[in-house]
Scaffold this motif. Structure first.
Motif, PDB file in Angstrom:
ATOM      1  N   VAL A 189     -11.085  -5.752   8.401  1.00 51.43           N
ATOM      2  CA  VAL A 189     -11.458  -4.432   7.559  1.00 51.43           C
ATOM      3  C   VAL A 189     -10.873  -3.526   7.180  1.00 51.43           C
ATOM      4  O   VAL A 189     -10.379  -2.227   6.035  1.00 51.43           O
ATOM      5  N   TYR A 190     -10.102  -2.884   8.258  1.00 52.65           N
ATOM      6  CA  TYR A 190      -8.926  -2.316   8.034  1.00 52.65           C
ATOM      7  C   TYR A 190      -8.056  -2.351   6.397  1.00 52.65           C
ATOM      8  O   TYR A 190      -7.539  -1.922   5.730  1.00 52.65           O
ATOM      9  N   ARG A 191      -7.478  -4.092   6.559  1.00 48.62           N
ATOM     10  CA  ARG A 191      -6.441  -4.485   5.347  1.00 48.62           C
ATOM     11  C   ARG A 191      -7.685  -4.791   4.485  1.00 48.62           C
ATOM     12  O   ARG A 191      -6.395  -4.359   3.298  1.00 48.62           O
ATOM     13  N   VAL A 192      -8.536  -5.060   4.297  1.00 44.67           N
ATOM     14  CA  VAL A 192      -9.416  -5.208   3.059  1.00 44.67           C
ATOM     15  C   VAL A 192      -9.244  -3.852   2.356  1.00 44.67           C
ATOM     16  O   VAL A 192      -9.277  -3.560   0.878  1.00 44.67           O
ATOM     17  N   VAL A 193      -9.826  -2.629   3.373  1.00 48.19           N
ATOM     18  CA  VAL A 193      -9.952  -0.939   1.582  1.00 48.19           C
ATOM     19  C   VAL A 193      -8.570  -0.974   1.884  1.00 48.19           C
ATOM     20  O   VAL A 193      -8.556  -0.162   0.736  1.00 48.19           O
ATOM     21  N   GLN A 194      -7.903  -0.889   2.377  1.00 44.09           N
ATOM     22  CA  GLN A 194      -6.567  -0.301   2.418  1.00 44.09           C
ATOM     23  C   GLN A 194      -6.214  -1.279   1.065  1.00 44.09           C
ATOM     24  O   GLN A 194      -5.496  -0.585   0.259  1.00 44.09           O
ATOM     25  N   GLU A 195      -6.206  -2.456   0.682  1.00 40.05           N
ATOM     26  CA  GLU A 195      -5.488  -3.680  -0.249  1.00 40.05           C
ATOM     27  C   GLU A 195      -6.570  -3.566  -1.548  1.00 40.05           C
ATOM     28  O   GLU A 195      -6.071  -3.100  -2.352  1.00 40.05           O
ATOM     29  N   ASN A 235      -5.064  -2.063  -4.609  1.00 40.74           N
ATOM     30  CA  ASN A 235      -5.706  -2.132  -5.955  1.00 40.74           C
ATOM     31  C   ASN A 235      -5.895  -1.080  -7.270  1.00 40.74           C
ATOM     32  O   ASN A 235      -5.513  -1.066  -8.388  1.00 40.74           O
ATOM     33  N   ALA A 236      -6.439  -0.160  -6.826  1.00 37.02           N
ATOM     34  CA  ALA A 236      -7.168   0.526  -7.159  1.00 37.02           C
ATOM     35  C   ALA A 236      -5.821   1.072  -8.083  1.00 37.02           C
ATOM     36  O   ALA A 236      -6.146   2.004  -9.555  1.00 37.02           O
ATOM     37  N   LEU A 237      -5.111   2.171  -6.965  1.00 37.27           N
ATOM     38  CA  LEU A 237      -3.916   3.232  -7.341  1.00 37.27           C
ATOM     39  C   LEU A 237      -3.362   2.487  -8.548  1.00 37.27           C
ATOM     40  O   LEU A 237      -2.708   3.070  -9.433  1.00 37.27           O
ATOM     41  N   LYS A 238      -2.998   1.296  -8.221  1.00 38.78           N
ATOM     42  CA  LYS A 238      -2.114  -0.018  -9.129  1.00 38.78           C
ATOM     43  C   LYS A 238      -2.518  -0.002 -10.205  1.00 38.78           C
ATOM     44  O   LYS A 238      -2.334   0.217 -11.637  1.00 38.78           O
ATOM     45  N   HIS A 239      -4.317  -0.200 -10.602  1.00 39.52           N
ATOM     46  CA  HIS A 239      -4.659  -0.854 -12.278  1.00 39.52           C
ATOM     47  C   HIS A 239      -5.522   0.579 -13.093  1.00 39.52           C
ATOM     48  O   HIS A 239      -5.578   0.052 -13.563  1.00 39.52           O
ATOM     49  N   HIS A 254       0.381  -1.262  -0.050  1.00 42.48           N
ATOM     50  CA  HIS A 254      -0.475  -0.024   0.120  1.00 42.48           C
ATOM     51  C   HIS A 254       0.869   1.208   0.324  1.00 42.48           C
ATOM     52  O   HIS A 254       0.204   2.196  -0.862  1.00 42.48           O
ATOM     53  N   ASN A 255       2.221   1.090   0.866  1.00 42.63           N
ATOM     54  CA  ASN A 255       2.451   2.491   0.688  1.00 42.63           C
ATOM     55  C   ASN A 255       3.557   2.589  -0.670  1.00 42.63           C
ATOM     56  O   ASN A 255       3.474   4.344  -0.319  1.00 42.63           O
ATOM     57  N   LEU A 256       4.222   1.966  -1.477  1.00 44.59           N
ATOM     58  CA  LEU A 256       4.602   2.109  -2.140  1.00 44.59           C
ATOM     59  C   LEU A 256       3.934   2.051  -3.090  1.00 44.59           C
ATOM     60  O   LEU A 256       4.335   3.056  -3.836  1.00 44.59           O
ATOM     61  N   SER A 257       2.606   2.102  -3.327  1.00 44.65           N
ATOM     62  CA  SER A 257       1.746   2.811  -4.244  1.00 44.65           C
ATOM     63  C   SER A 257       1.098   4.636  -4.097  1.00 44.65           C
ATOM     64  O   SER A 257       1.600   4.995  -5.428  1.00 44.65           O
ATOM     65  N   VAL A 258       1.095   4.593  -2.487  1.00 44.73           N
ATOM     66  CA  VAL A 258       0.875   6.063  -2.599  1.00 44.73           C
ATOM     67  C   VAL A 258       1.922   6.803  -2.677  1.00 44.73           C
ATOM     68  O   VAL A 258       1.644   7.378  -3.910  1.00 44.73           O
ATOM     69  N   ILE A 259       3.519   5.948  -2.333  1.00 45.77           N
ATOM     70  CA  ILE A 259       4.723   6.694  -3.330  1.00 45.77           C
ATOM     71  C   ILE A 259       4.272   7.014  -4.699  1.00 45.77           C
ATOM     72  O   ILE A 259       4.949   7.804  -5.108  1.00 45.77           O
ATOM     73  N   THR A 260       4.853   5.618  -5.305  1.00 47.53           N
ATOM     74  CA  THR A 260       4.457   6.328  -6.219  1.00 47.53           C
ATOM     75  C   THR A 260       3.354   6.396  -7.053  1.00 47.53           C
ATOM     76  O   THR A 260       3.830   7.698  -7.694  1.00 47.53           O
ATOM     77  N   MET A 267      -6.953 -10.843   1.603  1.00 45.44           N
ATOM     78  CA  MET A 267      -8.117 -10.761   1.770  1.00 45.44           C
ATOM     79  C   MET A 267      -9.467 -11.661   2.279  1.00 45.44           C
ATOM     80  O   MET A 267      -9.894 -11.526   2.989  1.00 45.44           O
ATOM     81  N   ARG A 268      -8.974 -13.097   1.700  1.00 46.74           N
ATOM     82  CA  ARG A 268      -9.678 -13.826   1.632  1.00 46.74           C
ATOM     83  C   ARG A 268      -9.855 -14.865   2.838  1.00 46.74           C
ATOM     84  O   ARG A 268     -10.741 -15.315   4.326  1.00 46.74           O
ATOM     85  N   GLU A 269      -8.370 -15.168   3.379  1.00 49.62           N
ATOM     86  CA  GLU A 269      -7.980 -15.392   4.443  1.00 49.62           C
ATOM     87  C   GLU A 269      -8.353 -14.228   5.437  1.00 49.62           C
ATOM     88  O   GLU A 269      -8.584 -15.411   6.993  1.00 49.62           O
TER      89      GLU A 269
END
Length: 410
Positions: free
Chosen positions: A319-325, A329-333, A218-224, A376-378
């Motif tokens: 919930v936090y991690r699912v929203v974060q992930e 993914n939205a940032l990346k794709h 997440h943080n690398l996506s934000v930094i990118t 997320m599923r786990e």
């Protein structure tokens, strides 16, 4: 402790050490041990055959050659006492029968107790019945041909001696079986313990990998996103570029702090490891702000809430991690011009989180690549929850998380 008790304890330990050394020698060289014992008893019986047997014999006129032959017949078969105890007892019983019928009554006949002990120790209990059938004829023959007082004075005491030897063999056998069972149980417990350690290590590695993926990804996506925006803004708006650089520094420091906290739990000194609290729903605002700064517009709607019945810390982290992930993914794709929406709803029975974006529907990575959807599923499965992901009919992607409350039916 008195001097007498100390001396008794020292003697007991000395005997135990001697028995242990004897058993160890027997285990290393069983044939040498069997030969030594057989020669010892053969020597004893031959000493008795040199003349001592006449002291107890009803008929001292028995030929010496016969006495010597019978003495060897009652001692030499002992070499096979452990491998074939019933066959050894058969040979010895025949020699004892001749000894009783001739009137020699050799004392070596009591050596029949040795194979009786081994039969009780190593053979099925019914084998003792065959042993009794072999022991009785010599005793009855001697009592009938050379009666001394009542016949039972010669038969019953000897039978009792054989019975006690058989009981001793059964007791030793039970103790050996019990010891072997304890050793086997200890071995199985050790194997199970090693398996549990390996499973725990694998589970911990999986958990750490999932956490590192969520934090770093997440943080690398934000930094990118911030770096790309700052590069475009540098030529036209240096102030916006400086803001982007500042946001990159802040995000990097936060990522580094979370990474240090996560790796801190791997230290040997657990008390010294960092114990910062895990993210909760209250941290979603900061998360979404960081995503917005990275260039993805996000609309956040908490929906209905139940402040009197908050989610457990573990469920809030999920919930936090699912929203974060999902936002990562939205940032990346999602691409340029995409927008995202985060909707949280709470009821008395469950909590829901729905994350959508308007970018292109990007299929998930092939099996074996990426940890996002799997993680997320786990996380959802840990709390009996469900996770749905897929493309939207109008374009874009959606992630729907449902977590039942712990005090409600799954």
């Amino acid at each position: 402790m008195t001097t007498e008790a100390t001396a008794t304890t020292g003697l007991s330990r000395s005997l135990q050490r001697l028995l242990a050394r004897t058993r160890a020698f027997d285990t290393r060289r069983p044939r040498l041990w069997d030969s030594t014992l057989t020669l010892f008893w053969a020597a004893v019986t031959l000493v008795d055959a040199s003349g001592g047997w006449r002291n107890t014999a009803p008929d001292p006129s028995v030929p010496v050659w016969l006495v010597v032959t019978l003495s060897l017949g009652l001692s030499l078969p002992l070499y096979r006492r452990r491998r074939q105890p019933l066959a050894v007892l058969t040979v010895m019983a025949c020699a004892a029968l001749v000894s009783a019928a001739s009137g020699a009554f050799l004392q070596a006949g009591y050596l029949q107790m040795v194979p009786v002990f081994h039969i009780a120790l190593t053979r099925p209990p019914r084998t003792l019945l065959w042993a009794s059938a072999l022991l009785l004829p010599p005793l009855l023959t001697g009592a009938v041909l050379f009666p001394r007082g009542s016949w039972d004075q010669h038969v019953v005491p000897t039978l009792w001696a054989y019975a006690l030897v058989a009981l001793l063999g059964i007791a030793v056998r039970a103790r050996k079986d019990h010891t072997a069972a304890l050793v086997d149980r200890a071995r199985r417990l050790e194997i199970e313990r090693d398996q549990e350690v390996r499973l725990a290590a694998a589970a911990e590695r999986t958990r750490i990998a999932r956490e590192m993926h969520d934090i770093i990804g997440h943080n690398l996506s934000v930094i990118t996103g911030l770096a790309d925006g700052g590069r475009y803004a540098a030529a036209k708006n240096p102030e916006r570029a400086a803001q982007a650089l500042e946001a990159i520094g802040t995000t990097s420091r936060e990522a580094l702090a979370e990474l240090r906290r996560l790796l801190g739990v791997l230290h040997d000194d657990e008390e010294a490891a960092a114990r910062d609290p895990q993210p909760t729903l209250a941290d979603l605002d900061a998360l979404i702000t960081g995503v917005r700064n990275a260039g993805l517009p996000v609309r956040f709607d908490r929906g209905s809430a139940s402040p009197d019945r908050p989610l457990t810390p573990g469920a809030q982290l999920t919930v936090y991690r699912v929203v974060q992930e999902a936002l990562t993914n939205a940032l990346k794709h999602a691409g340029e011009g995409a927008k995202a929406t985060v909707l949280l709803t709470h009821t008395s029975e469950e909590a829901r989180a729905e994350i959508t974006n308007t970018g292109p529907a990007v299929p998930p990575p092939p099996s074996g690549q990426g940890q996002g959807l799997t993680g997320m599923r786990e996380r959802a499965a840990l709390y009996d929850g469900t996770l749905e992901t897929g493309p939207l009919p109008t374009g874009g992607w959606h992630v729907r998380l449902r977590l039942p409350r712990e005090d409600s039916p799954s």
